[in-house]
Design a protein around this motif. Structure first.
Motif, PDB file in Angstrom:
ATOM      1  N   LEU A   1       5.747   4.898  -1.933  1.00 21.32           N
ATOM      2  CA  LEU A   1       6.345   3.558  -1.925  1.00 21.32           C
ATOM      3  C   LEU A   1       7.615   3.541  -1.080  1.00 21.32           C
ATOM      4  O   LEU A   1       7.847   2.593  -0.298  1.00 21.32           O
ATOM      5  CB  LEU A   1       6.643   3.118  -3.364  1.00 21.32           C
ATOM      6  CG  LEU A   1       7.287   1.741  -3.544  1.00 21.32           C
ATOM      7  CD1 LEU A   1       6.420   0.646  -2.936  1.00 21.32           C
ATOM      8  CD2 LEU A   1       7.517   1.459  -5.025  1.00 21.32           C
TER       9      LEU A   1
ATOM     10  N   GLN B   1       0.854  -1.185   0.000  1.00 23.01           N
ATOM     11  CA  GLN B   1       0.000   0.000   0.000  1.00 23.01           C
ATOM     12  C   GLN B   1       0.889   1.234   0.000  1.00 23.01           C
ATOM     13  O   GLN B   1       1.643   1.484   0.939  1.00 23.01           O
ATOM     14  CB  GLN B   1      -0.927   0.005   1.219  1.00 23.01           C
ATOM     15  CG  GLN B   1      -1.993   1.085   1.175  1.00 23.01           C
ATOM     16  CD  GLN B   1      -3.024   0.870   0.072  1.00 23.01           C
ATOM     17  OE1 GLN B   1      -3.313  -0.271  -0.303  1.00 23.01           O
ATOM     18  NE2 GLN B   1      -3.577   1.949  -0.445  1.00 23.01           N
ATOM     19  N   ALA B   2       0.815   2.005  -1.064  1.00 25.19           N
ATOM     20  CA  ALA B   2       1.629   3.220  -1.199  1.00 25.19           C
ATOM     21  C   ALA B   2       0.685   4.410  -1.243  1.00 25.19           C
ATOM     22  O   ALA B   2       0.131   4.746  -2.297  1.00 25.19           O
ATOM     23  CB  ALA B   2       2.478   3.159  -2.462  1.00 25.19           C
TER      24      ALA B   2
ATOM     25  N   LEU C   1       0.271  -1.070  -4.881  1.00 23.39           N
ATOM     26  CA  LEU C   1       1.215  -1.293  -5.968  1.00 23.39           C
ATOM     27  C   LEU C   1       1.834  -2.671  -5.868  1.00 23.39           C
ATOM     28  O   LEU C   1       2.197  -3.125  -4.771  1.00 23.39           O
ATOM     29  CB  LEU C   1       2.334  -0.238  -5.941  1.00 23.39           C
ATOM     30  CG  LEU C   1       1.910   1.229  -6.056  1.00 23.39           C
ATOM     31  CD1 LEU C   1       3.131   2.136  -5.974  1.00 23.39           C
ATOM     32  CD2 LEU C   1       1.128   1.479  -7.336  1.00 23.39           C
TER      33      LEU C   1
ATOM     34  N   ASP D   1       0.913  13.015  -9.509  1.00 24.96           N
ATOM     35  CA  ASP D   1       0.297  12.003  -8.647  1.00 24.96           C
ATOM     36  C   ASP D   1       1.087  10.699  -8.708  1.00 24.96           C
ATOM     37  O   ASP D   1       1.266  10.011  -7.685  1.00 24.96           O
ATOM     38  CB  ASP D   1      -1.149  11.746  -9.073  1.00 24.96           C
ATOM     39  CG  ASP D   1      -2.014  12.985  -8.942  1.00 24.96           C
ATOM     40  OD1 ASP D   1      -2.123  13.513  -7.825  1.00 24.96           O
ATOM     41  OD2 ASP D   1      -2.574  13.416  -9.958  1.00 24.96           O
ATOM     42  N   MET D   2       1.588  10.361  -9.901  1.00 24.70           N
ATOM     43  CA  MET D   2       2.365   9.132 -10.052  1.00 24.70           C
ATOM     44  C   MET D   2       3.727   9.276  -9.379  1.00 24.70           C
ATOM     45  O   MET D   2       4.252   8.305  -8.813  1.00 24.70           O
ATOM     46  CB  MET D   2       2.491   8.779 -11.526  1.00 24.70           C
ATOM     47  CG  MET D   2       1.136   8.571 -12.196  1.00 24.70           C
ATOM     48  SD  MET D   2       1.217   8.143 -13.940  1.00 24.70           S
ATOM     49  CE  MET D   2       1.609   6.384 -13.826  1.00 24.70           C
TER      50      MET D   2
ATOM     51  N   ASP E   1       3.192   8.545  -5.887  1.00 25.70           N
ATOM     52  CA  ASP E   1       3.176   7.106  -5.617  1.00 25.70           C
ATOM     53  C   ASP E   1       4.582   6.597  -5.307  1.00 25.70           C
ATOM     54  O   ASP E   1       4.766   5.717  -4.449  1.00 25.70           O
ATOM     55  CB  ASP E   1       2.635   6.335  -6.824  1.00 25.70           C
ATOM     56  CG  ASP E   1       1.167   6.607  -7.115  1.00 25.70           C
ATOM     57  OD1 ASP E   1       0.468   7.156  -6.237  1.00 25.70           O
ATOM     58  OD2 ASP E   1       0.726   6.263  -8.235  1.00 25.70           O
TER      59      ASP E   1
ATOM     60  N   ASN F   1      -2.512   6.133  -1.378  1.00 25.28           N
ATOM     61  CA  ASN F   1      -3.895   5.769  -1.694  1.00 25.28           C
ATOM     62  C   ASN F   1      -4.026   4.626  -2.675  1.00 25.28           C
ATOM     63  O   ASN F   1      -5.147   4.236  -3.017  1.00 25.28           O
ATOM     64  CB  ASN F   1      -4.626   6.997  -2.262  1.00 25.28           C
ATOM     65  CG  ASN F   1      -4.769   8.099  -1.239  1.00 25.28           C
ATOM     66  OD1 ASN F   1      -4.968   7.855  -0.055  1.00 25.28           O
ATOM     67  ND2 ASN F   1      -4.665   9.345  -1.701  1.00 25.28           N
ATOM     68  N   VAL F   2      -2.903   4.107  -3.179  1.00 30.30           N
ATOM     69  CA  VAL F   2      -2.983   3.031  -4.171  1.00 30.30           C
ATOM     70  C   VAL F   2      -2.161   1.826  -3.723  1.00 30.30           C
ATOM     71  O   VAL F   2      -1.152   1.956  -3.021  1.00 30.30           O
ATOM     72  CB  VAL F   2      -2.504   3.494  -5.557  1.00 30.30           C
ATOM     73  CG1 VAL F   2      -3.423   4.557  -6.114  1.00 30.30           C
ATOM     74  CG2 VAL F   2      -1.078   3.988  -5.525  1.00 30.30           C
TER      75      VAL F   2
ATOM     76  N   SER G   1      -0.851  -3.862 -10.225  1.00 24.33           N
ATOM     77  CA  SER G   1      -1.188  -2.780  -9.300  1.00 24.33           C
ATOM     78  C   SER G   1      -2.662  -2.421  -9.415  1.00 24.33           C
ATOM     79  O   SER G   1      -3.372  -2.858 -10.333  1.00 24.33           O
ATOM     80  CB  SER G   1      -0.311  -1.548  -9.576  1.00 24.33           C
ATOM     81  OG  SER G   1       1.008  -1.763  -9.111  1.00 24.33           O
TER      82      SER G   1
ATOM     83  N   ASN H   1       3.315   0.652 -12.142  1.00 25.04           N
ATOM     84  CA  ASN H   1       2.630   1.918 -11.894  1.00 25.04           C
ATOM     85  C   ASN H   1       1.142   1.683 -11.672  1.00 25.04           C
ATOM     86  O   ASN H   1       0.578   0.654 -12.068  1.00 25.04           O
ATOM     87  CB  ASN H   1       2.815   2.852 -13.097  1.00 25.04           C
ATOM     88  CG  ASN H   1       4.197   3.473 -13.154  1.00 25.04           C
ATOM     89  OD1 ASN H   1       4.654   4.064 -12.179  1.00 25.04           O
ATOM     90  ND2 ASN H   1       4.859   3.332 -14.291  1.00 25.04           N
ATOM     91  N   ARG H   2       0.497   2.647 -11.060  1.00 29.63           N
ATOM     92  CA  ARG H   2      -0.959   2.581 -10.898  1.00 29.63           C
ATOM     93  C   ARG H   2      -1.625   2.316 -12.251  1.00 29.63           C
ATOM     94  O   ARG H   2      -1.183   2.782 -13.285  1.00 29.63           O
ATOM     95  CB  ARG H   2      -1.493   3.877 -10.300  1.00 29.63           C
ATOM     96  CG  ARG H   2      -1.168   5.117 -11.141  1.00 29.63           C
ATOM     97  CD  ARG H   2      -1.959   6.354 -10.721  1.00 29.63           C
ATOM     98  NE  ARG H   2      -1.647   6.823  -9.378  1.00 29.63           N
ATOM     99  CZ  ARG H   2      -2.339   7.770  -8.752  1.00 29.63           C
ATOM    100  NH1 ARG H   2      -3.370   8.348  -9.358  1.00 29.63           N
ATOM    101  NH2 ARG H   2      -2.006   8.154  -7.535  1.00 29.63           N
TER     102      ARG H   2
END
Length: 292
Positions: A102, A4-5, A10, A94-95, A98, A7-8, A62, A56-57
């Motif tokens: 991470l 969990q990174a 991965l 946003d990426m 992430d 909100n997403v 992921s 990546n998201r």
């Protein structure tokens, strides 16, 4: 393994000793962590680095953000051509967030950032906005996203626009082979059978066209980064192929020109892919940079 990174969630692959300096490999548009060859990750790990590959998201294993809208390519192109900021579900910033999340999840204070294509853009943003978390930057076959830079060859865009509209595995694999014929490295070619096996493995692992389009939206909506790159204070290496028909080498030169003190390496015979033999060459360039 899932991490969990922020909100997403991965998918992450870790190689080497966690006590060694960390290297984060950031994949390009639609690329999965397995597009970084195992041999490349293992070579970095054998050289004394803790290697972090991740999807990546919206790609690979992921988290898929299917609750978000899917951008319409024609609208994105029209907005960009008109100088408007396209409306997209998320951006490259946003990426980049992430990536930092991470590192937090893995309790890593700083890491070397190595990104290819879109991943190079994400690595650039991370180095500029979270430089205290970055040991060095390597941007491969990427760009500053500035208006006026040369774009893909028209015949390449024609091929990319002919992507299959079904989820038939054989059609998708055949398309992948055609794309590699068009943009792959003429001096570092894949073994054809190995390439077909790799594309098929990627399709079976995950095939998410909607996630690809959301990533593509982030790339097309990205503003130019020349001013942002001037803030980067970590050692920079920019690698670009002399034979890249998708992101021409002038885009790499522009990137290096705007990162203070960055070194530019133009590689003859390199196009826009990550063949295992090309990654051997990339490792030759990257490892001395990581060692400083």
């Amino acid at each position: 393994m899932k991490i969990q990174a922020g909100n997403v969630s991965l998918e992450v692959d870790l190689r080497g000793n966690p006590s060694d300096p960390a290297v984060v490999l950031i994949a390009g548009l639609g690329f999965q962590l397995i597009d970084w060859p195992d041999s490349f990750a293992d070579r970095l790990a054998a050289a004394g680095y803790y290697v972090i590959r991740f999807d990546n998201r919206d790609i690979g294993l992921s988290e898929k953000l299917e609750g978000l809208a899917v951008p319409v390519l024609e609208t994105l192109m029209e907005d960009r051509a008109s100088g408007l900021a396209p409306e997209v579900p998320y951006g490259l910033e946003d990426m980049a967030g992430d990536v930092v999340a991470l590192l937090d999840a893995l309790s890593i204070e700083k890491a070397h950032m190595v990104g290819m294509s879109m991943g190079g853009m994400i690595a650039q943003i991370t180095a500029a906005l979270a430089g205290h978390r970055v040991s060095s930057l390597t941007s491969i076959m990427s760009s500053t996203s500035e208006a006026g830079l040369p774009g893909p060859k028209p015949e390449v865009m024609g091929i990319l626009a002919s992507a299959p509209t079904t989820d038939d595995e054989d059609e998708i694999v055949a398309f992948g082979l055609t794309v590699n014929d068009a943009i792959g490295s003429p001096g570092f070619r894949w073994d054809r059978a190995a390439l077909e096996d790799h594309i098929r493995a990627c399709v079976r692992r995950s095939y998410c066209p909607t996630g690809y389009m959301r990533q593509y939206g982030a790339v097309l909506a990205a503003p130019g980064r020349r001013a942002l790159l001037s803030k980067i204070a970590v050692p920079g290496l920019v690698i670009h192929g002399a034979d890249d028909p998708l992101v021409p080498s002038d885009c790499g030169r522009d990137t290096a020109d705007h990162i203070p003190g960055a070194r530019f390496e133009l590689v003859p015979g390199m196009g826009h892919d990550l063949s295992p033999v090309l990654c051997d060459r990339l490792a030759d360039l990257i490892l001395p940079h990581l060692k400083g």
